[in-house]
Design a protein around this motif. Structure first.
Motif, PDB file in Angstrom:
ATOM      1  N   ALA A  13       0.823  -1.218   0.000  1.00  0.00           N
ATOM      2  CA  ALA A  13       0.000   0.000   0.000  1.00  0.00           C
ATOM      3  C   ALA A  13       0.855   1.265   0.000  1.00  0.00           C
ATOM      4  O   ALA A  13       0.332   2.371   0.082  1.00  0.00           O
ATOM      5  N   GLY A  14       2.163   1.098  -0.115  1.00  0.00           N
ATOM      6  CA  GLY A  14       3.056   2.263  -0.086  1.00  0.00           C
ATOM      7  C   GLY A  14       3.208   2.895  -1.461  1.00  0.00           C
ATOM      8  O   GLY A  14       2.591   2.468  -2.442  1.00  0.00           O
ATOM      9  N   GLN A  15       4.051   3.920  -1.494  1.00  0.00           N
ATOM     10  CA  GLN A  15       4.313   4.662  -2.740  1.00  0.00           C
ATOM     11  C   GLN A  15       4.832   3.784  -3.868  1.00  0.00           C
ATOM     12  O   GLN A  15       4.361   3.859  -4.985  1.00  0.00           O
ATOM     13  N   ALA A 109      14.055  -6.409  12.581  1.00  0.00           N
ATOM     14  CA  ALA A 109      12.807  -6.935  13.153  1.00  0.00           C
ATOM     15  C   ALA A 109      11.779  -7.244  12.059  1.00  0.00           C
ATOM     16  O   ALA A 109      10.845  -8.014  12.279  1.00  0.00           O
ATOM     17  N   ILE A 110      11.938  -6.663  10.897  1.00  0.00           N
ATOM     18  CA  ILE A 110      11.050  -6.967   9.764  1.00  0.00           C
ATOM     19  C   ILE A 110      11.611  -8.111   8.921  1.00  0.00           C
ATOM     20  O   ILE A 110      10.907  -9.052   8.561  1.00  0.00           O
ATOM     21  N   PHE A 111      12.924  -8.040   8.627  1.00  0.00           N
ATOM     22  CA  PHE A 111      13.483  -8.959   7.624  1.00  0.00           C
ATOM     23  C   PHE A 111      13.846 -10.335   8.195  1.00  0.00           C
ATOM     24  O   PHE A 111      13.939 -11.295   7.423  1.00  0.00           O
ATOM     25  N   PRO A 134      17.846  -0.251   4.581  1.00  0.00           N
ATOM     26  CA  PRO A 134      19.071  -0.421   3.781  1.00  0.00           C
ATOM     27  C   PRO A 134      19.069  -1.765   3.045  1.00  0.00           C
ATOM     28  O   PRO A 134      19.228  -2.811   3.688  1.00  0.00           O
ATOM     29  N   ALA A 135      18.868  -1.711   1.717  1.00  0.00           N
ATOM     30  CA  ALA A 135      18.478  -2.887   0.946  1.00  0.00           C
ATOM     31  C   ALA A 135      19.498  -4.027   1.023  1.00  0.00           C
ATOM     32  O   ALA A 135      19.115  -5.190   1.196  1.00  0.00           O
ATOM     33  N   ASN A 136      20.790  -3.709   0.899  1.00  0.00           N
ATOM     34  CA  ASN A 136      21.780  -4.801   0.870  1.00  0.00           C
ATOM     35  C   ASN A 136      21.785  -5.574   2.190  1.00  0.00           C
ATOM     36  O   ASN A 136      21.805  -6.799   2.203  1.00  0.00           O
TER      37      ASN A 136
HETATM   38  P1  NAI Z   1       6.252   3.996   1.804  1.00  0.00           P
HETATM   39  O1  NAI Z   1       6.468   4.439   3.214  1.00  0.00           O
HETATM   40  O2  NAI Z   1       5.375   4.790   0.900  1.00  0.00           O
HETATM   41  O3  NAI Z   1       5.662   2.509   1.814  1.00  0.00           O
HETATM   42  C1  NAI Z   1       6.193   1.508   2.598  1.00  0.00           C
HETATM   43  C2  NAI Z   1       5.037   0.591   2.962  1.00  0.00           C
HETATM   44  O4  NAI Z   1       5.591  -0.539   3.622  1.00  0.00           O
HETATM   45  C3  NAI Z   1       4.029   1.232   3.921  1.00  0.00           C
HETATM   46  O5  NAI Z   1       2.733   1.107   3.372  1.00  0.00           O
HETATM   47  C4  NAI Z   1       4.205   0.414   5.204  1.00  0.00           C
HETATM   48  O6  NAI Z   1       2.985   0.247   5.902  1.00  0.00           O
HETATM   49  C5  NAI Z   1       4.720  -0.911   4.642  1.00  0.00           C
HETATM   50  N1  NAI Z   1       5.432  -1.723   5.625  1.00  0.00           N
HETATM   51  C6  NAI Z   1       6.259  -1.315   6.621  1.00  0.00           C
HETATM   52  N2  NAI Z   1       6.678  -2.374   7.334  1.00  0.00           N
HETATM   53  C7  NAI Z   1       6.129  -3.464   6.755  1.00  0.00           C
HETATM   54  C8  NAI Z   1       6.172  -4.848   7.062  1.00  0.00           C
HETATM   55  N3  NAI Z   1       6.865  -5.313   8.107  1.00  0.00           N
HETATM   56  N4  NAI Z   1       5.480  -5.691   6.274  1.00  0.00           N
HETATM   57  C9  NAI Z   1       4.746  -5.234   5.246  1.00  0.00           C
HETATM   58  N5  NAI Z   1       4.649  -3.932   4.922  1.00  0.00           N
HETATM   59  C10 NAI Z   1       5.348  -3.068   5.655  1.00  0.00           C
HETATM   60  O7  NAI Z   1       7.703   3.803   1.182  1.00  0.00           O
HETATM   61  P2  NAI Z   1       8.125   3.625  -0.340  1.00  0.00           P
HETATM   62  O8  NAI Z   1       8.379   4.945  -0.933  1.00  0.00           O
HETATM   63  O9  NAI Z   1       7.174   2.707  -1.010  1.00  0.00           O
HETATM   64  O10 NAI Z   1       9.549   2.940  -0.166  1.00  0.00           O
HETATM   65  C11 NAI Z   1       9.683   1.647   0.379  1.00  0.00           C
HETATM   66  C12 NAI Z   1      11.134   1.330   0.656  1.00  0.00           C
HETATM   67  O11 NAI Z   1      11.899   1.311  -0.534  1.00  0.00           O
HETATM   68  C13 NAI Z   1      11.837   2.316   1.578  1.00  0.00           C
HETATM   69  O12 NAI Z   1      12.625   1.589   2.500  1.00  0.00           O
HETATM   70  C14 NAI Z   1      12.728   3.096   0.649  1.00  0.00           C
HETATM   71  O13 NAI Z   1      13.850   3.620   1.314  1.00  0.00           O
HETATM   72  C15 NAI Z   1      13.121   2.011  -0.315  1.00  0.00           C
HETATM   73  N6  NAI Z   1      13.650   2.464  -1.597  1.00  0.00           N
HETATM   74  C16 NAI Z   1      14.674   1.726  -2.132  1.00  0.00           C
HETATM   75  C17 NAI Z   1      15.234   2.045  -3.350  1.00  0.00           C
HETATM   76  C18 NAI Z   1      16.351   1.229  -3.920  1.00  0.00           C
HETATM   77  O14 NAI Z   1      16.877   1.635  -4.971  1.00  0.00           O
HETATM   78  N7  NAI Z   1      16.761   0.121  -3.345  1.00  0.00           N
HETATM   79  C19 NAI Z   1      14.763   3.220  -4.096  1.00  0.00           C
HETATM   80  C20 NAI Z   1      13.662   3.917  -3.474  1.00  0.00           C
HETATM   81  C21 NAI Z   1      13.144   3.530  -2.265  1.00  0.00           C
END
Ligand code: NAI
Length: 327
Positions: A13-15, A109-111, A134-136
């Motif tokens: 449901a996120g961005q 705690a999530i991964f 932090p993805a890696n």
């Molecule tokens: P966002 O905050 O809009 O959406 C994240 C969603 O994840 C939220 O709806 C939240 O409720 C949900 N969430 C949180 N913990 C969760 C869990 N344990 N289980 C299931 N859902 C969970 O964030 P957005 O913009 O969608 O970004 C998500 C992630 O991607 C961030 O960590 C961001 O830093 C990362 N990102 C990584 C990139 C990359 O190149 N590797 C590039 C851009 C963003």
């Protein structure tokens, strides 16, 4: 009709989820003849679950021919059940006053539980892409928690950095992005990453020689790619989402269906280029038959070696901070 592939997306449901799900359902990730079942995970929070329902209503309203069914849940064992592909997007963002160590811990705690669930219920051939930062290191945590799967099934996203670098070089040289080949992003998906133009090519010629501007490479190109995420936040007021979703589609499509180009992927180090095993490191890879292979035989100059050493050090420090989660 092909057998449907099951795709889990966390943080649905996120961005990024909002830019990602419709493209998966339309066949852009796994092929225009590949039916999919979406298994969407969100936190139990009422607002998040309601938002997830809204996204699923919109997916219904697209009447995608390839979307065979979907499930929305807050239970990782439901979301990852039998999945062929898992996109781990949901993560804990850095809150005010939060140190890097706290961030790593909160994401652990999530991964840990998600990795464990993937190990228990996903397809034995599952391909996992970690996008959440932090993805890696998140990918490393999930990989270690997933029992019975191979480390090579866990990857982290470097593709957004890779795509950013392609466009910077294309714009600098006045060529098309499709003219830029053999790009590579080394190390961590963070500001220490090393985007390498010395082995890239533009229209068949060496990219660094074509650019012929060391000051631009060191002072503009590398920092622009490294800090592009922050620049997007500054401009848009929100972090990159559509481009991140696009990169996730590219990463999984090329891994599953293969590509004739080099792609950058965060993968468990096998010791290549002196990077120790046990960290998830960005490397140039080739992809074919559902497998990736780290490109071998690249010779780095001293400048590149120093950059790669810095990003390696950061990943080792991240690993040390969460070492207790890897047991
Ligand atoms: P966002 O905050 O809009 O959406 C994240 C969603 O994840 C939220 O709806 C939240 O409720 C949900 N969430 C949180 N913990 C969760 C869990 N344990 N289980 C299931 N859902 C969970 O964030 P957005 O913009 O969608 O970004 C998500 C992630 O991607 C961030 O960590 C961001 O830093 C990362 N990102 C990584 C990139 C990359 O190149 N590797 C590039 C851009 C963003």
């Amino acid at each position: 009709m092909k057998k449907p592939m099951r795709v889990a997306v966390t943080g649905a449901a996120g961005q990024i989820g909002y830019s990602l799900l419709f493209r998966i359902a339309s066949g852009e990730m796994l092929g225009k003849d590949q039916p999919v079942i979406l298994q969407l995970l969100e936190i139990p929070d009422e607002k998040a679950q309601k938002a997830l329902k809204g996204v699923m209503m919109e997916l219904d309203d697209c009447a995608f021919p390839l979307l065979q069914s979907m499930v929305g849940t807050s239970d990782a064992n439901v979301a990852f059940k039998d999945v062929d592909v898992a996109l781990l997007v949901g993560a804990r963002p850095r809150g005010p006053g939060m140190e890097r160590k706290d961030l790593l811990e909160a994401n652990g705690a999530i991964f840990v539980p998600q990795g464990k669930a993937i190990g228990e219920v996903a397809s034995r051939d599952v391909k996992v892409l970690v996008v959440g930062n932090p993805a890696n290191t998140n990918a490393l945590i999930a990989m270690k928690a997933a029992k019975g799967l191979k480390p090579s099934q866990f990857t982290a996203m470097m593709r957004l950095d890779h795509n950013r670098a392609l466009t910077q070089v294309a714009q600098k040289t006045g060529k098309a992005v499709t003219d830029v080949k053999k790009m590579s992003i080394w190390g961590n998906h963070s500001a220490t990453q090393y985007p390498d133009v010395f082995h890239a090519e533009v229209a068949g010629k060496n990219a660094a020689q074509t650019i012929n501007d060391q000051a631009w490479i060191e002072g503009t190109f590398i920092p622009t790619v490294q800090k592009r995420g922050a620049a997007i936040i500054d401009a848009r007021g929100l972090s990159s989402a559509a481009s991140a979703a696009n990169a996730a589609i590219d990463h999984v499509r090329d891994w599953v269906l293969g590509s004739s180009e080099w792609v950058s992927m965060g993968v468990p180090s096998d010791g290549s280029y002196g990077i120790p095993e046990g960290i998830i490191f960005g490397y140039p890879c080739t992809t074919a038959n559902g497998q990736y292979t780290i490109v071998k035989g690249i010779e780095h100059n001293d400048f590149a070696k120093a950059k790669i050493a810095a990003t390696q050090k950061e990943l080792e420090e991240e690993r040390a901070a969460i070492a207790h989660l890897l047991k």
